[in-house]
Design a protein around this motif. Structure first.
Motif, PDB file in Angstrom:
ATOM      1  N   THR A 281       0.854  -1.194   0.000  1.00 22.18           N
ATOM      2  CA  THR A 281       0.000   0.000   0.000  1.00 22.18           C
ATOM      3  C   THR A 281       0.886   1.239   0.000  1.00 22.18           C
ATOM      4  OG1 THR A 281      -0.086   0.315   2.405  1.00 22.18           O
ATOM      5  CG2 THR A 281      -1.751  -1.148   1.433  1.00 22.18           C
ATOM      6  N   LEU A 282       0.331   2.333  -0.522  1.00 21.65           N
ATOM      7  CA  LEU A 282       1.074   3.591  -0.544  1.00 21.65           C
ATOM      8  C   LEU A 282       1.394   4.041   0.875  1.00 21.65           C
ATOM      9  CD1 LEU A 282       2.218   6.065  -1.990  1.00 21.65           C
ATOM     10  CD2 LEU A 282      -0.094   7.046  -2.020  1.00 21.65           C
ATOM     11  N   GLU A 283       0.389   3.987   1.743  1.00 23.34           N
ATOM     12  CA  GLU A 283       0.617   4.429   3.113  1.00 23.34           C
ATOM     13  C   GLU A 283       1.705   3.586   3.779  1.00 23.34           C
ATOM     14  OE1 GLU A 283      -2.831   4.825   5.650  1.00 23.34           O
ATOM     15  OE2 GLU A 283      -1.557   4.927   7.430  1.00 23.34           O
ATOM     16  N   GLY A 284       1.645   2.271   3.567  1.00 23.16           N
ATOM     17  CA  GLY A 284       2.661   1.388   4.144  1.00 23.16           C
ATOM     18  C   GLY A 284       4.053   1.716   3.626  1.00 23.16           C
ATOM     19  N   ASP A 285       4.145   1.969   2.328  1.00 17.73           N
ATOM     20  CA  ASP A 285       5.450   2.285   1.737  1.00 17.73           C
ATOM     21  C   ASP A 285       6.014   3.594   2.305  1.00 17.73           C
ATOM     22  OD1 ASP A 285       5.288   0.029   0.221  1.00 17.73           O
ATOM     23  OD2 ASP A 285       4.997   1.042  -1.710  1.00 17.73           O
ATOM     24  N   LEU A 286       5.150   4.612   2.408  1.00 18.09           N
ATOM     25  CA  LEU A 286       5.620   5.911   2.899  1.00 18.09           C
ATOM     26  C   LEU A 286       6.055   5.805   4.354  1.00 18.09           C
ATOM     27  CD1 LEU A 286       3.008   8.381   1.317  1.00 18.09           C
ATOM     28  CD2 LEU A 286       5.270   7.739   0.446  1.00 18.09           C
ATOM     29  N   ARG A 287       5.256   5.062   5.135  1.00 14.24           N
ATOM     30  CA  ARG A 287       5.582   4.885   6.547  1.00 14.24           C
ATOM     31  C   ARG A 287       6.918   4.147   6.702  1.00 14.24           C
ATOM     32  NH1 ARG A 287       2.507   5.571  10.963  1.00 14.24           N
ATOM     33  NH2 ARG A 287       0.707   6.104   9.682  1.00 14.24           N
ATOM     34  N   ALA A 288       7.109   3.109   5.910  1.00 10.99           N
ATOM     35  CA  ALA A 288       8.355   2.333   5.996  1.00 10.99           C
ATOM     36  C   ALA A 288       9.561   3.178   5.570  1.00 10.99           C
ATOM     37  CB  ALA A 288       8.248   1.083   5.129  1.00 10.99           C
ATOM     38  N   LEU A 289       9.377   3.929   4.483  1.00  6.37           N
ATOM     39  CA  LEU A 289      10.479   4.745   3.977  1.00  6.37           C
ATOM     40  C   LEU A 289      10.906   5.778   5.021  1.00  6.37           C
ATOM     41  CD1 LEU A 289      12.187   5.253   1.373  1.00  6.37           C
ATOM     42  CD2 LEU A 289      10.547   7.047   0.793  1.00  6.37           C
ATOM     43  N   LEU A 290       9.924   6.473   5.593  1.00  2.73           N
ATOM     44  CA  LEU A 290      10.259   7.505   6.580  1.00  2.73           C
ATOM     45  C   LEU A 290      10.847   6.873   7.840  1.00  2.73           C
ATOM     46  CD1 LEU A 290      10.314  10.492   7.167  1.00  2.73           C
ATOM     47  CD2 LEU A 290       7.974  10.340   8.017  1.00  2.73           C
ATOM     48  N   GLY A 291      10.325   5.715   8.223  1.00  8.40           N
ATOM     49  CA  GLY A 291      10.873   5.019   9.386  1.00  8.40           C
ATOM     50  C   GLY A 291      12.345   4.680   9.196  1.00  8.40           C
ATOM     51  N   GLN A 292      12.693   4.212   7.990  1.00  8.08           N
ATOM     52  CA  GLN A 292      14.096   3.900   7.688  1.00  8.08           C
ATOM     53  C   GLN A 292      14.962   5.155   7.747  1.00  8.08           C
ATOM     54  OE1 GLN A 292      13.092   0.273   4.526  1.00  8.08           O
ATOM     55  NE2 GLN A 292      14.006   2.133   3.773  1.00  8.08           N
ATOM     56  N   ILE A 293      14.441   6.254   7.209  1.00  6.27           N
ATOM     57  CA  ILE A 293      15.207   7.504   7.224  1.00  6.27           C
ATOM     58  C   ILE A 293      15.460   7.939   8.663  1.00  6.27           C
ATOM     59  CG2 ILE A 293      15.055   9.970   6.662  1.00  6.27           C
ATOM     60  CD1 ILE A 293      13.590   9.132   4.072  1.00  6.27           C
TER      61      ILE A 293
ATOM     62  N   LEU B 150      12.254  14.150  16.774  1.00  7.14           N
ATOM     63  CA  LEU B 150      11.894  13.259  15.663  1.00  7.14           C
ATOM     64  C   LEU B 150      11.215  12.036  16.275  1.00  7.14           C
ATOM     65  CD1 LEU B 150      15.296  13.502  13.726  1.00  7.14           C
ATOM     66  CD2 LEU B 150      13.256  14.902  13.442  1.00  7.14           C
ATOM     67  N   ASP B 151       9.912  12.142  16.521  1.00  9.10           N
ATOM     68  CA  ASP B 151       9.216  11.085  17.250  1.00  9.10           C
ATOM     69  C   ASP B 151       8.170  10.378  16.370  1.00  9.10           C
ATOM     70  OD1 ASP B 151       7.390  13.118  17.011  1.00  9.10           O
ATOM     71  OD2 ASP B 151       7.488  13.701  19.120  1.00  9.10           O
ATOM     72  N   ASP B 152       7.443   9.427  16.999  1.00 10.23           N
ATOM     73  CA  ASP B 152       6.457   8.662  16.246  1.00 10.23           C
ATOM     74  C   ASP B 152       5.359   9.563  15.682  1.00 10.23           C
ATOM     75  OD1 ASP B 152       7.804   6.394  16.744  1.00 10.23           O
ATOM     76  OD2 ASP B 152       6.512   5.692  18.372  1.00 10.23           O
ATOM     77  N   ARG B 153       5.018  10.598  16.466  1.00  8.09           N
ATOM     78  CA  ARG B 153       3.971  11.507  16.000  1.00  8.09           C
ATOM     79  C   ARG B 153       4.402  12.202  14.703  1.00  8.09           C
ATOM     80  NH1 ARG B 153      -0.317  14.209  16.041  1.00  8.09           N
ATOM     81  NH2 ARG B 153      -0.450  16.474  16.127  1.00  8.09           N
ATOM     82  N   LEU B 154       5.694  12.453  14.583  1.00  6.43           N
ATOM     83  CA  LEU B 154       6.189  13.080  13.357  1.00  6.43           C
ATOM     84  C   LEU B 154       5.952  12.152  12.158  1.00  6.43           C
ATOM     85  CD1 LEU B 154       7.807  15.265  11.795  1.00  6.43           C
ATOM     86  CD2 LEU B 154       9.875  14.000  12.396  1.00  6.43           C
ATOM     87  N   VAL B 155       6.194  10.849  12.365  1.00  7.75           N
ATOM     88  CA  VAL B 155       5.962   9.888  11.276  1.00  7.75           C
ATOM     89  C   VAL B 155       4.488   9.905  10.883  1.00  7.75           C
ATOM     90  CG1 VAL B 155       6.059   7.470  10.580  1.00  7.75           C
ATOM     91  CG2 VAL B 155       7.892   8.430  11.993  1.00  7.75           C
ATOM     92  N   ASP B 156       3.606   9.799  11.888  1.00  9.68           N
ATOM     93  CA  ASP B 156       2.165   9.798  11.597  1.00  9.68           C
ATOM     94  C   ASP B 156       1.768  11.051  10.829  1.00  9.68           C
ATOM     95  OD1 ASP B 156       2.008   7.459  12.978  1.00  9.68           O
ATOM     96  OD2 ASP B 156       1.264   8.344  14.828  1.00  9.68           O
TER      97      ASP B 156
ATOM     98  N   SER C  96       3.599  13.139   9.100  1.00  7.82           N
ATOM     99  CA  SER C  96       4.209  13.307   7.788  1.00  7.82           C
ATOM    100  C   SER C  96       3.531  12.424   6.749  1.00  7.82           C
ATOM    101  CB  SER C  96       5.705  12.982   7.867  1.00  7.82           C
ATOM    102  OG  SER C  96       6.336  13.853   8.776  1.00  7.82           O
ATOM    103  N   VAL C  97       3.190  11.200   7.150  1.00 12.73           N
ATOM    104  CA  VAL C  97       2.497  10.305   6.223  1.00 12.73           C
ATOM    105  C   VAL C  97       1.116  10.888   5.895  1.00 12.73           C
ATOM    106  CG1 VAL C  97       1.481   8.010   5.951  1.00 12.73           C
ATOM    107  CG2 VAL C  97       3.767   8.251   6.953  1.00 12.73           C
ATOM    108  N   GLU C  98       0.419  11.345   6.917  1.00 14.77           N
ATOM    109  CA  GLU C  98      -0.887  11.995   6.710  1.00 14.77           C
ATOM    110  C   GLU C  98      -0.759  13.188   5.780  1.00 14.77           C
ATOM    111  OE1 GLU C  98      -2.891  13.410  10.290  1.00 14.77           O
ATOM    112  OE2 GLU C  98      -2.440  11.493  11.229  1.00 14.77           O
ATOM    113  N   LEU C  99       0.274  13.972   6.016  1.00 10.97           N
ATOM    114  CA  LEU C  99       0.484  15.188   5.226  1.00 10.97           C
ATOM    115  C   LEU C  99       0.671  14.830   3.762  1.00 10.97           C
ATOM    116  CD1 LEU C  99       1.009  18.326   5.590  1.00 10.97           C
ATOM    117  CD2 LEU C  99       3.429  17.761   5.580  1.00 10.97           C
ATOM    118  N   ALA C 100       1.552  13.867   3.501  1.00 11.59           N
ATOM    119  CA  ALA C 100       1.826  13.481   2.115  1.00 11.59           C
ATOM    120  C   ALA C 100       0.578  12.914   1.454  1.00 11.59           C
ATOM    121  CB  ALA C 100       2.974  12.476   2.079  1.00 11.59           C
ATOM    122  N   LEU C 101      -0.197  12.134   2.218  1.00 10.90           N
ATOM    123  CA  LEU C 101      -1.405  11.534   1.641  1.00 10.90           C
ATOM    124  C   LEU C 101      -2.507  12.563   1.451  1.00 10.90           C
ATOM    125  CD1 LEU C 101      -1.575   8.166   3.618  1.00 10.90           C
ATOM    126  CD2 LEU C 101      -0.899   8.494   1.229  1.00 10.90           C
ATOM    127  N   SER C 102      -2.669  13.479   2.433  1.00  4.63           N
ATOM    128  CA  SER C 102      -3.769  14.441   2.340  1.00  4.63           C
ATOM    129  C   SER C 102      -3.523  15.368   1.153  1.00  4.63           C
ATOM    130  CB  SER C 102      -3.904  15.250   3.631  1.00  4.63           C
ATOM    131  OG  SER C 102      -2.915  16.246   3.719  1.00  4.63           O
TER     132      SER C 102
END
Lengths: 211, 211
Positions: free
Chosen positions: B83-95, B177-183, B185-191
């Motif tokens: 899924t797009l959301e899964g990919d974005l979340r994984a990518l940002l998590g790795q970064i 740089l916390d978990d909320r930032l990941v949430d 950022s993914v929301e931001l990119a998707l919205s």
């Protein structure tokens, strides 16, 4: 002289000293760079004792942060255009105009590269940004009053959404800081809030029909 | 084209040399910093002639960019979660995991602070980021194939939306740089792709089949 009350409500000589010190600091920062900034130099240029500088600013990092806050207040005042979109567009436009000045760009790059393991530097950076975000909160408060934003909107997050792509391009990818970036960033900040920005006349809405 | 791909994908000794040079470069970058990187040192460590290094990498900036691209390919592979959301979340998590390593953080800060008036440095930076965005384009292509994104979606802009707040905090404000930032950022990119993907005037709202 009652130094403490003068410090609390600065008028007269204390206010002039502060102004002179910050102006001397900005001069060095903008024209020579942070690495040439010393408390001794600033004190001499402002014609005050070094102890006077240290009484108010515990380190050269704090001095620089305060001088940059002052510059930002002057050159990047918080806009009040009557709409949230107008305010965000104006704010980002001012930031881009500032960044276009090579001396400002150099200061930003220097500040970014300062060691993050120096507590004084980190504290000064945080203080600078807090002062900017407190100012930007006015934009959010007015938008809430106009019913454009939900009352619980977080000014920090809104401004972060607005300016993060600009700093990312400036500091990381080197991509152009153009008009399309302004359009996209305003749209991005608004879309995160659930608002769609009005298309700019003469410019295609994103995604561009020409792509 | 055949000549070029032969140059890009050399085999045997050339491939080994390239690998050794990039490994030696990464060693110096991560453990000592960019300021200690020299072509002479890298050539010695990789047991090749300096001219061999210069033949492929015109400057130490290009060498560093290529070594970092290689590291990124290894430590931050493009995810494929379905899924797009899964990919974005994984990518940002790795970064974020990469950025948490102090040596990686130091390299990023150094690269950012490198003079932007040096054409070699700018070219190397752009090359590094282009290579990253080409990789990320795979995420967008798969999302378009699944019908999650419009065919004209711009991979650069999507990834910029995703990672800009992280770099803004890392480089500018120092916010956590916390978990909320990941949430967020993914929301931001998707919205940005979903809620406000307003139809372009003169163009059907849903993408036509002949695209």
């Amino acid at each position: 002289m009652t130094e403490k009350s003068a410090q609390r409500r600065p008028g007269g000589r204390t206010a002039r000293n502060r102004e002179n010190v910050l102006r001397a600091t900005a001069e060095v920062l903008l024209h020579e760079g942070y690495e040439h900034l010393t408390v001794a130099r600033v004190a001499a240029a402002a014609q005050v004792a070094e102890t006077t500088v240290y009484r108010r600013w515990p380190s050269k990092a704090h001095l620089a942060a305060d001088a940059l806050s002052e510059l930002a207040r002057t050159d990047n005042p918080i806009p009040d255009t009557g709409t949230l979109e107008g305010d965000l567009r104006a704010l980002l436009g001012q930031i881009l105009a500032l960044i276009e000045r090579p001396e400002v760009r150099r200061v930003i790059l220097t500040v970014v590269s300062l060691a993050t393991d120096d507590d004084e530097v980190v504290a000064a950076k945080v203080a600078f940004w807090e002062s900017r975000f407190v100012g930007a909160a006015a934009i959010v408060i007015r938008a809430v009053e106009r019913g454009e934003l939900a009352p619980e909107s977080d000014p920090y997050e809104l401004i972060e959404d607005l300016v993060a792509p600009t700093y990312f391009r400036l500091l990381v990818t080197g991509r152009p800081l153009d008009d399309r970036l302004v359009d996209r960033s305003v749209e991005l900040a608004l879309s995160r809030q659930g608002i769609c920005a009005a298309p700019v006349p003469g410019r295609p809405a994103s995604p561009s029909a020409d792509d």
